[in-house]
Write an enzyme that holds these catalytic residues in place. Structure first.
Site, PDB file in Angstrom:
ATOM      1  N   ARG A  16       0.833  -1.202   0.000  1.00  0.00           N
ATOM      2  CA  ARG A  16       0.000   0.000   0.000  1.00  0.00           C
ATOM      3  C   ARG A  16       0.864   1.247   0.000  1.00  0.00           C
ATOM      4  NH1 ARG A  16      -3.884   0.160   4.955  1.00  0.00           N
ATOM      5  NH2 ARG A  16      -4.125  -2.038   4.448  1.00  0.00           N
ATOM      6  N   SER A 105      -8.535  -0.217  -0.758  1.00  0.00           N
ATOM      7  CA  SER A 105      -9.445  -0.623   0.319  1.00  0.00           C
ATOM      8  C   SER A 105     -10.238   0.570   0.850  1.00  0.00           C
ATOM      9  CB  SER A 105      -8.646  -1.323   1.418  1.00  0.00           C
ATOM     10  OG  SER A 105      -9.507  -1.878   2.373  1.00  0.00           O
ATOM     11  N   HIS A 106     -10.122   0.844   2.158  1.00  0.00           N
ATOM     12  CA  HIS A 106     -10.892   1.944   2.752  1.00  0.00           C
ATOM     13  C   HIS A 106     -10.019   3.184   2.970  1.00  0.00           C
ATOM     14  CE1 HIS A 106      -8.901  -0.115   6.043  1.00  0.00           C
ATOM     15  NE2 HIS A 106      -8.898   1.043   6.665  1.00  0.00           N
ATOM     16  N   ASP A 246     -13.471  -1.709  -1.244  1.00  0.00           N
ATOM     17  CA  ASP A 246     -13.225  -2.812  -2.181  1.00  0.00           C
ATOM     18  C   ASP A 246     -14.094  -4.031  -1.903  1.00  0.00           C
ATOM     19  OD1 ASP A 246     -11.754  -3.463   0.160  1.00  0.00           O
ATOM     20  OD2 ASP A 246     -10.296  -4.635  -0.972  1.00  0.00           O
ATOM     21  N   ASP A 248     -14.652  -6.091   0.685  1.00  0.00           N
ATOM     22  CA  ASP A 248     -14.332  -7.290   1.467  1.00  0.00           C
ATOM     23  C   ASP A 248     -14.667  -7.135   2.950  1.00  0.00           C
ATOM     24  OD1 ASP A 248     -12.234  -5.636   2.235  1.00  0.00           O
ATOM     25  OD2 ASP A 248     -10.628  -6.970   1.548  1.00  0.00           O
ATOM     26  N   ARG A 249     -15.195  -5.949   3.342  1.00  0.00           N
ATOM     27  CA  ARG A 249     -15.595  -5.759   4.748  1.00  0.00           C
ATOM     28  C   ARG A 249     -17.033  -5.251   4.810  1.00  0.00           C
ATOM     29  NH1 ARG A 249     -13.008  -2.305   8.191  1.00  0.00           N
ATOM     30  NH2 ARG A 249     -12.622  -0.816   6.530  1.00  0.00           N
TER      31      ARG A 249
END
Length: 475
Positions: A16, A105-106, A246, A248-249
């Site tokens: 990242r 992601s977040h 993304d 996945d959560r």
């Protein structure tokens, strides 16, 4: 040719960085070369590649594919979508040996990164460091791989719908649900999924926009659920589901607008799995991370399961599931893993489907299930800055003190991941983050006084190691 990454980019669970500062196309190309080299040496050949809705993702995808093919790997491009759609592409195809999702992601819009899977297992920790070593040494395979594209969205949606197999359609068609994609990469799949679901479904922010114009896509932060709350209240819905950037959560609220935290969702999924599936999963191991409420571990036990507390981190949990044969696991952060009739990876869309299924199978509304949970007083996750070189040594000192010379109030110390300390007041946790220079603390009690005593114990241990619980910082 050798290549060196910015030292902040290769992290414990993923790669990242900040676009234009620590991460760019040259990094993506080098990641492709190193990953492809490792896969080829392990006997693999084909890599699925997907990307999220961030502005920088197509550029990184282009460079990543160049790197993979230059190492001799073939690439199957699945295009823009949620991270779990990439996981699905890898898990459901015998021809695919690895997968890489380009995703921030977040994180804020100027971040991006890579999540990887390697021959069916999570790729993290030492694996990621190995990519850096190969690049630094220029130890890369040479080749000329082929590139093809595959549209798997329809197939992926159909596979998720199997989570409702065998449930009375009348029970499902009476459900009314709100969904918030947060302008993240799960939006298109959510639209396709909702169109096929029985019941009434109201969707928010499904248009993919890497600037996240409506709210930040992190469903574990309560203020990001405000729009979903309003929707559930205005339309009188049964519950609401939200996703991170993304997909996945998962985050969720019940019909009264109360947040259902990650460990509380796991309580619902565990009750469903352990009680409605005949004898199939009786006595099954259910895994949760060290931040989860005592109520969850008690709940799993009450319904005949074996609760297992494990280290925080989606890659670590997935590995533990494989090792123990666990059909279900979850984290406070909203990663939920189903390996009963699914693939064992974290998929928030599928977790949303399983919430519909649990409510229908258990014959209780999500609000009723949430109301039945014990009221625990717990702190939010407190994260405070500690110098990178100090965080692990400080945790080692604290662990040593608590295990060799605990005071009389300490009943049990679990050192699985940091320290989780049980006392008559409840429990407190202190652990070092694997991804940031922070320590993470949490405490839970039945009473306000008990909670204060637990916090005082955390502060005492920090103080003995020359630290203090400062201002809480974000993820």
């Amino acid at each position: 040719m050798n290549y060196n990454f910015d030292p902040t980019v290769l992290r414990e669970y993923d790669i990242r960085g900040i676009i234009g500062e620590t991460l760019g196309p040259d990094d993506a190309r080098a990641i492709g070369r190193s990953f492809g080299t490792l896969l080829g040496r392990a006997g693999g050949k084909t890599v699925a590649v997907g990307y999220d809705g961030r502005v920088s993702s197509p550029m990184l995808e282009h460079a990543l594919v160049e790197g993979l093919t230059a190492s001799g790997c073939d690439v199957v491009k699945i295009g823009m979508g949620a991270t779990p759609m990439l996981y699905y592409a890898e898990a459901s195809s015998k021809e695919v040996d690895g997968g890489i999702q380009i995703t921030g992601s977040h994180n804020p819009p100027n971040y991006n990164g890579f999540k990887m899977v390697f021959q069916g297992r999570p790729f993290f920790g030492a694996d990621i460091q190995k990519l850096g070593e190969l690049a630094a040494a220029g130890d890369w395979a040479d080749g000329a791989g082929a590139v093809s594209s595959r549209d798997i969205m329809g197939e992926y949606v159909e596979r998720m719908l199997e989570g409702l197999t065998g449930i009375d359609p009348a029970k499902l068609s009476s459900l009314k649900v709100g969904w918030d994609a947060g302008n993240g990469a799960a939006g298109p799949a959510l639209e396709a999924l909702a169109a096929k679901l029985p019941g009434e479904h109201h969707l928010l922010f499904t248009e993919v926009d890497g600037h996240f114009p409506n709210h930040h896509p992190d469903p574990t932060v309560e203020e990001n659920l405000a729009d979903l709350r309003t929707l559930v209240a205005e339309k009188n819905l049964d519950f609401g589901v939200a996703f991170d950037g993304d997909g996945d959560r998962i985050g969720a609220i019940d019909g009264e607008g109360r947040v259902i935290w990650g460990d509380q969702l796991l309580m619902i999924y565990a009750e469903d799995l352990l009680t409605t599936q005949g004898d199939t999963y009786q006595g099954a191991t259910i895994i949760a991370d060290v931040k989860a409420s005592r109520a969850l571990f008690d709940h799993v036990e009450q319904h005949g399961g074996k609760p297992l507390m494990w280290k925080t981190g989606h890659s670590l949990i997935k590995s533990k599931m494989k090792e123990t044969g666990s059909p279900l696991a979850g984290e406070m952060s909203g990663h939920v893993f189903f390996a009963d009739t699914y693939y064992g990876f974290d998929d928030a869309l599928y977790a949303g489907i399983r919430l519909l299924a649990a409510s229908a199978r258990l014959g209780k509304s999500v609000t009723e299930l949430r109301s039945a949970m014990p009221d625990m007083l717990n702190t939010p996750e407190m994260r405070f800055q500690v110098d990178e070189v100090r965080k692990f040594p400080a945790m080692a000192e604290i662990t040593e003190r608590l295990t060799t010379n605990p005071d009389s109030s300490v009943e049990q110390v679990n050192a699985t991941d940091g320290v989780r300390v049980n006392t008559k007041d409840g429990w407190w946790l202190l652990r070092a983050s694997n991804t940031q220079d922070v320590l993470v603390a949490r405490a839970e009690s039945d009473t306000e006084e008990g909670l204060n005593r637990l916090l005082a114990q955390i502060d005492e241990q920090l103080s003995l190691s020359g630290l203090e619980r400062g201002e809480s910082v974000g993820h």
